[in-house]
Design a protein around this motif. Structure first.
Motif, PDB file in Angstrom:
ATOM      1  N   ALA A 199      -6.027   1.840  10.539  1.00  0.00           N
ATOM      2  CA  ALA A 199      -7.340   1.407   9.807  1.00  0.00           C
ATOM      3  C   ALA A 199      -7.332   0.221   9.015  1.00  0.00           C
ATOM      4  O   ALA A 199      -8.345  -0.775   9.194  1.00  0.00           O
ATOM      5  CB  ALA A 199      -8.135   2.700   9.032  1.00  0.00           C
ATOM      6  N   LEU A 200      -6.616   0.072   7.964  1.00  0.00           N
ATOM      7  CA  LEU A 200      -6.390  -1.064   7.092  1.00  0.00           C
ATOM      8  C   LEU A 200      -5.952  -2.306   7.821  1.00  0.00           C
ATOM      9  O   LEU A 200      -6.680  -3.263   7.351  1.00  0.00           O
ATOM     10  CB  LEU A 200      -5.444  -0.590   5.944  1.00  0.00           C
ATOM     11  CG  LEU A 200      -5.922   0.493   4.924  1.00  0.00           C
ATOM     12  CD1 LEU A 200      -4.728   0.903   4.277  1.00  0.00           C
ATOM     13  CD2 LEU A 200      -7.015  -0.316   3.968  1.00  0.00           C
ATOM     14  N   ALA A 201      -5.239  -2.127   8.720  1.00  0.00           N
ATOM     15  CA  ALA A 201      -4.751  -3.391   9.496  1.00  0.00           C
ATOM     16  C   ALA A 201      -5.496  -3.834  10.557  1.00  0.00           C
ATOM     17  O   ALA A 201      -5.123  -4.844  11.089  1.00  0.00           O
ATOM     18  CB  ALA A 201      -3.198  -3.211   9.971  1.00  0.00           C
ATOM     19  N   SER A 202      -6.547  -2.994  10.885  1.00  0.00           N
ATOM     20  CA  SER A 202      -7.407  -3.647  12.087  1.00  0.00           C
ATOM     21  C   SER A 202      -8.104  -4.687  11.800  1.00  0.00           C
ATOM     22  O   SER A 202      -8.235  -5.210  10.260  1.00  0.00           O
ATOM     23  CB  SER A 202      -8.636  -2.666  12.237  1.00  0.00           C
ATOM     24  OG  SER A 202      -9.451  -2.450  11.319  1.00  0.00           O
ATOM     25  N   ILE A 203      -8.774  -5.293  12.618  1.00  0.00           N
ATOM     26  CA  ILE A 203      -9.486  -6.744  12.578  1.00  0.00           C
ATOM     27  C   ILE A 203     -10.699  -6.740  11.589  1.00  0.00           C
ATOM     28  O   ILE A 203     -10.964  -7.451  10.846  1.00  0.00           O
ATOM     29  CB  ILE A 203      -9.581  -7.403  13.874  1.00  0.00           C
ATOM     30  CG1 ILE A 203     -10.010  -8.922  13.276  1.00  0.00           C
ATOM     31  CG2 ILE A 203     -10.839  -6.783  14.573  1.00  0.00           C
ATOM     32  CD1 ILE A 203     -10.110  -9.873  14.783  1.00  0.00           C
ATOM     33  N   GLU A 204     -11.115  -5.358  11.893  1.00  0.00           N
ATOM     34  CA  GLU A 204     -12.596  -5.116  10.823  1.00  0.00           C
ATOM     35  C   GLU A 204     -12.069  -4.927   9.542  1.00  0.00           C
ATOM     36  O   GLU A 204     -12.948  -5.137   8.796  1.00  0.00           O
ATOM     37  CB  GLU A 204     -12.910  -3.725  11.150  1.00  0.00           C
ATOM     38  CG  GLU A 204     -13.715  -3.988  12.839  1.00  0.00           C
ATOM     39  CD  GLU A 204     -12.535  -3.428  13.768  1.00  0.00           C
ATOM     40  OE1 GLU A 204     -13.129  -3.748  15.053  1.00  0.00           O
ATOM     41  OE2 GLU A 204     -11.827  -3.331  13.500  1.00  0.00           O
ATOM     42  N   GLY A 247      -2.635   7.037  10.087  1.00  0.00           N
ATOM     43  CA  GLY A 247      -3.934   6.544  10.499  1.00  0.00           C
ATOM     44  C   GLY A 247      -4.433   5.433   9.466  1.00  0.00           C
ATOM     45  O   GLY A 247      -5.312   4.724  10.050  1.00  0.00           O
ATOM     46  N   ASP A 248      -4.077   5.821   8.159  1.00  0.00           N
ATOM     47  CA  ASP A 248      -4.407   4.896   7.284  1.00  0.00           C
ATOM     48  C   ASP A 248      -4.077   3.543   7.519  1.00  0.00           C
ATOM     49  O   ASP A 248      -4.920   2.494   7.332  1.00  0.00           O
ATOM     50  CB  ASP A 248      -3.986   5.290   5.881  1.00  0.00           C
ATOM     51  CG  ASP A 248      -4.607   6.753   5.440  1.00  0.00           C
ATOM     52  OD1 ASP A 248      -5.705   7.051   5.806  1.00  0.00           O
ATOM     53  OD2 ASP A 248      -4.019   7.513   4.877  1.00  0.00           O
ATOM     54  N   ALA A 249      -2.756   3.419   7.763  1.00  0.00           N
ATOM     55  CA  ALA A 249      -2.125   1.969   8.079  1.00  0.00           C
ATOM     56  C   ALA A 249      -2.946   1.318   9.194  1.00  0.00           C
ATOM     57  O   ALA A 249      -3.313  -0.002   9.246  1.00  0.00           O
ATOM     58  CB  ALA A 249      -0.860   2.191   8.654  1.00  0.00           C
ATOM     59  N   ILE A 292       0.806  -1.335  -0.287  1.00  0.00           N
ATOM     60  CA  ILE A 292      -0.006  -0.067  -0.118  1.00  0.00           C
ATOM     61  C   ILE A 292       0.824   1.237   0.029  1.00  0.00           C
ATOM     62  O   ILE A 292       0.617   2.136  -0.839  1.00  0.00           O
ATOM     63  CB  ILE A 292      -0.789  -0.089   1.377  1.00  0.00           C
ATOM     64  CG1 ILE A 292      -2.090  -0.985   1.065  1.00  0.00           C
ATOM     65  CG2 ILE A 292      -1.487   1.429   1.353  1.00  0.00           C
ATOM     66  CD1 ILE A 292      -2.905  -1.187   2.263  1.00  0.00           C
ATOM     67  N   ALA A 293       1.894   1.191   0.955  1.00  0.00           N
ATOM     68  CA  ALA A 293       2.822   2.631   0.854  1.00  0.00           C
ATOM     69  C   ALA A 293       3.669   2.635  -0.512  1.00  0.00           C
ATOM     70  O   ALA A 293       3.927   3.970  -0.782  1.00  0.00           O
ATOM     71  CB  ALA A 293       3.918   2.244   1.992  1.00  0.00           C
ATOM     72  N   LYS A 294       3.916   1.665  -1.271  1.00  0.00           N
ATOM     73  CA  LYS A 294       4.358   1.766  -2.438  1.00  0.00           C
ATOM     74  C   LYS A 294       3.601   2.477  -3.403  1.00  0.00           C
ATOM     75  O   LYS A 294       4.260   3.137  -4.262  1.00  0.00           O
ATOM     76  CB  LYS A 294       5.013   0.397  -2.722  1.00  0.00           C
ATOM     77  CG  LYS A 294       5.653   0.276  -4.065  1.00  0.00           C
ATOM     78  CD  LYS A 294       6.126  -0.994  -4.301  1.00  0.00           C
ATOM     79  CE  LYS A 294       6.767  -1.082  -5.888  1.00  0.00           C
ATOM     80  NZ  LYS A 294       7.580  -2.655  -6.199  1.00  0.00           N
ATOM     81  N   TYR A 295       2.326   2.248  -3.518  1.00  0.00           N
ATOM     82  CA  TYR A 295       1.598   2.754  -4.733  1.00  0.00           C
ATOM     83  C   TYR A 295       0.311   3.579  -4.355  1.00  0.00           C
ATOM     84  O   TYR A 295      -0.220   4.230  -5.197  1.00  0.00           O
ATOM     85  CB  TYR A 295       0.813   1.515  -5.254  1.00  0.00           C
ATOM     86  CG  TYR A 295       1.697   0.325  -5.953  1.00  0.00           C
ATOM     87  CD1 TYR A 295       2.460   0.678  -7.023  1.00  0.00           C
ATOM     88  CD2 TYR A 295       1.874  -0.635  -5.274  1.00  0.00           C
ATOM     89  CE1 TYR A 295       3.210  -0.019  -7.653  1.00  0.00           C
ATOM     90  CE2 TYR A 295       2.630  -1.792  -6.139  1.00  0.00           C
ATOM     91  CZ  TYR A 295       3.495  -1.407  -7.189  1.00  0.00           C
ATOM     92  OH  TYR A 295       4.292  -2.190  -7.524  1.00  0.00           O
ATOM     93  N   PHE A 296       0.355   3.914  -2.902  1.00  0.00           N
ATOM     94  CA  PHE A 296      -0.788   4.955  -2.314  1.00  0.00           C
ATOM     95  C   PHE A 296      -0.439   6.140  -1.607  1.00  0.00           C
ATOM     96  O   PHE A 296       0.890   5.697  -0.854  1.00  0.00           O
ATOM     97  CB  PHE A 296      -1.858   4.131  -2.130  1.00  0.00           C
ATOM     98  CG  PHE A 296      -2.808   3.374  -2.839  1.00  0.00           C
ATOM     99  CD1 PHE A 296      -3.653   3.864  -3.789  1.00  0.00           C
ATOM    100  CD2 PHE A 296      -2.241   1.849  -2.828  1.00  0.00           C
ATOM    101  CE1 PHE A 296      -4.302   2.794  -4.397  1.00  0.00           C
ATOM    102  CE2 PHE A 296      -2.979   1.202  -3.783  1.00  0.00           C
ATOM    103  CZ  PHE A 296      -4.029   1.590  -4.720  1.00  0.00           C
TER     104      PHE A 296
END
Length: 581
Positions: free
Chosen positions: A192-197, A188-190, A179-183
């Protein structure tokens, strides 16, 4: 020795409690729980060595959660246990323990896409017969590499997976590094994305994305693998990101599973980088709330809320045969949040904004009750009427319409021909009108959606100032329309202008809060309603959160289930008042 863990979270679905109990059993320590509106307290009793083992194991087993804001620990004298052991059944992406076992070649659960535990898993009704998972998914990966795409069932819907991202509705990434490579993703984004939800987060593409894939698409809804099917494909393939496009009748892998709507999250610009959900049910519904009156089913869309003797349940599937009651969405959403956070005796301003229904700004106080502070009531027959009203405002308005007709004849004529009849109301309707006059679409709904899309994808943090002015207790929509037209003629592009339309309204709302707070000190603001999404939700939350407390639906999306619960609360109060009288 007794160690008290303090989990700051409003969620009541039981993830923290279940994992903590599992770890306590494994380590062999005594555990008890207590909770209040904002925290879960876990009490661990044992010798120092065992408690250290518990702490290490918990750190290894506990997943990130959107709703877990902080974790602290302290030594205390008293052990407490309120016997909190009843939780709703929810669908949830794999927990750290199950994910480790899934990827461990020596585990009996290696590449078993149906593996789950008491914390995580999905409601699979009929499994696909996969005799050799390694062989099966290796073949899928090879087909994806050779053909460029496959069609498969995931636990969260049927999709065509493709290496070509041009038509992708969602992008799935192998890990945070991809994600860090292309976006353009930040801390905070990391989280959210890595959360269990595992929510979807809209991220803007960077130069590396454009260079690698040759696409100028400004943003995508992005997620990490949210089920073991996607985990298997990324585990065995050397893909960094893949595009997902919804499909029917997947040909390469099919099974029957109950699909919950994927959460969609916004990471705010506030100091804490708060994560707010504006859509989705997976991992959230059903949930429990405090007891209301039994015999009433509060409803809103597909959601229902009801009480038994011990609790209220908010769900989207199973309801008792109670009397159905629905309140107006703005009122239901406001009272739902008010009840969740026990704000009935506080001075609270409520921002309640909807696409389909009316929007309201409320003020609730113990002294005066509920007051409707600002209305957003306006409708027009056509743009001929709108242009005439702007021309009649003053000489500047008249000159603006003349210049617009002269310099933008195509937009002017398209606006005059557009059908602006709509059952939409308030701000969404106004934004649709602005979108129509800017040429985004020839009807209110499509134009408003396009304006929101442009605003969410704009590469900026500041837009032009659009005028939002009052006419008595009602917003005057003509000022916003005319300033948007002016900026368009000044050459402001659609993305930046749309961002300004959203940002300026959020600032207008924040200014209204400040003004009321100076006259009558407020205890915070409620934000609720399905118009709050993307940058609009981010901006209004961040503006107010700088100085004041902000309340959103507790451990729920910004709209949907909360209105069902609010309908239960309102009708409970009405029935109790009837019984008194």
């Amino acid at each position: 020795m007794i160690l008290k863990f303090v989990f700051e979270t409003p969620s009541r679905v039981g993830i923290i409690e279940k994992i903590s109990k599992r770890v306590a059993k494994k380590v062999g320590v005594k555990i008890g729980f207590d909770r209040d509106l904002e925290n879960i307290y876990a009490y661990i009793e044992g010798d120092e060595k065992d408690i250290e083992s518990f702490s290490r194991e918990l750190a290894n087993e506990l997943p990130l959660s959107i709703f877990l804001k902080s974790l602290n620990a302290e030594v205390v004298e008293e052990f407490r246990d309120e016997k909190i052991d009843e939780f709703p059944n929810i669908s949830l992406p794999p927990c750290p323990k199950c994910l480790r076992e899934f990827k461990d070649i020596n585990s009996e659960h290696y590449l078993d896409i149906y593996h789950h535990c008491e914390v995580c898993g999905y409601d699979v009704r009929e499994k696909a017969d996969i005799q050799n998972p390694k062989e099966f998914f290796s073949a899928l990966v090879n087909k994806l590499k050779e053909n460029g795409k496959i069609s498969i069932q995931t636990m969260n819907g049927a999709y065509e997976l493709s290496q070509n991202l041009e038509e992708a509705q969602i992008v799935a990434a192998k890990d945070l590094a991809s994600i860090a490579k292309y976006f353009m993703a930040f801390e905070g984004d990391a989280k959210a994305l890595a959360s269990i939800e595992k929510p979807l987060v809209k991220l803007k593409t960077n130069l590396e994305f454009k260079k690698t894939f040759g696409l100028s698409i400004p943003a995508f809804d992005v997620k990490l693998p949210d089920c073991l099917v996607l985990e298997a494909i990324f585990e065995l393939g050397d893909f960094e990101i893949l595009g997902l496009k919804k499909c029917d009748n997947p040909q390469d892998l099919a099974f029957d599973v109950t699909v919950e709507k994927t959460p969609m999250a916004v990471v705010t610009d506030s100091v804490k980088k708060d994560i707010l959900l504006y859509e989705g049910d997976r991992g959230i519904i059903p949930t429990f709330e405090k007891v209301q009156l039994s015999g009433i089913l509060g409803v809103y869309k597909q959601y229902g809320a009801y009480s038994d003797q011990k609790r209220s349940v908010i769900d989207n599937k199973n309801f008792p045969n109670f009397e159905k009651k629905e309140a107006k969405p703005a009122f239901a959403g406001f009272y739902g949040v008010l009840s969740q956070w026990e704000l009935e005796e506080k001075n609270i301003m409520g921002f309640c904004f909807y696409k389909e229904d009316e929007s309201k700004i409320f003020i609730n106080s113990p002294k005066f009750g509920l007051v409707e502070y600002i209305d957003f009531i306006f409708k027009f027959e056509n743009f001929e009427e709108i242009f005439a009203l702007i021309s009649a405002m003053n000489d500047t308005g008249k000159k603006l319409i003349q210049n617009f007709a002269k310099r933008e004849p195509e937009l002017f004529e398209k606006a005059l021909k557009a059908d602006i009849s709509s059952n939409k109301n308030g701000i969404y309707y106004l934004w649709g009108l602005i979108g129509v006059v800017l040429g985004f679409a020839d009807n209110v709904e499509k134009a408003a959606d396009k304006l929101l899309k442009y605003a969410n994808e704009a590469m900026t943090k500041k837009g032009p100032r659009i005028d939002y002015k009052m006419n008595g207790n009602n917003l005057d929509p003509l000022w916003a329309i005319r300033t948007a037209m002016s900026f368009h003629m000044a050459g402001v592009d659609n993305y930046l202008l749309s961002y300004g339309v959203i940002e300026s309204f959020a600032e207008f709302l924040s200014n209204n809060y400040d003004q009321v707070n100076k006259e009558t000190p407020l205890d915070g603001a409620i934000i609720v309603g399905d118009l709050f999404e993307g940058e609009f939700l981010n901006k209004i939350y961040s503006y107010i959160d700088k100085n004041y407390k902000v309340y959103t639906p507790k451990a729920l999306p910004i709209s949907g289930a909360i209105e069902a619960y609010g309908s239960l609360v309102i009708n409970t109060n009405l029935k109790k008042n009837e019984e008194k009288n």
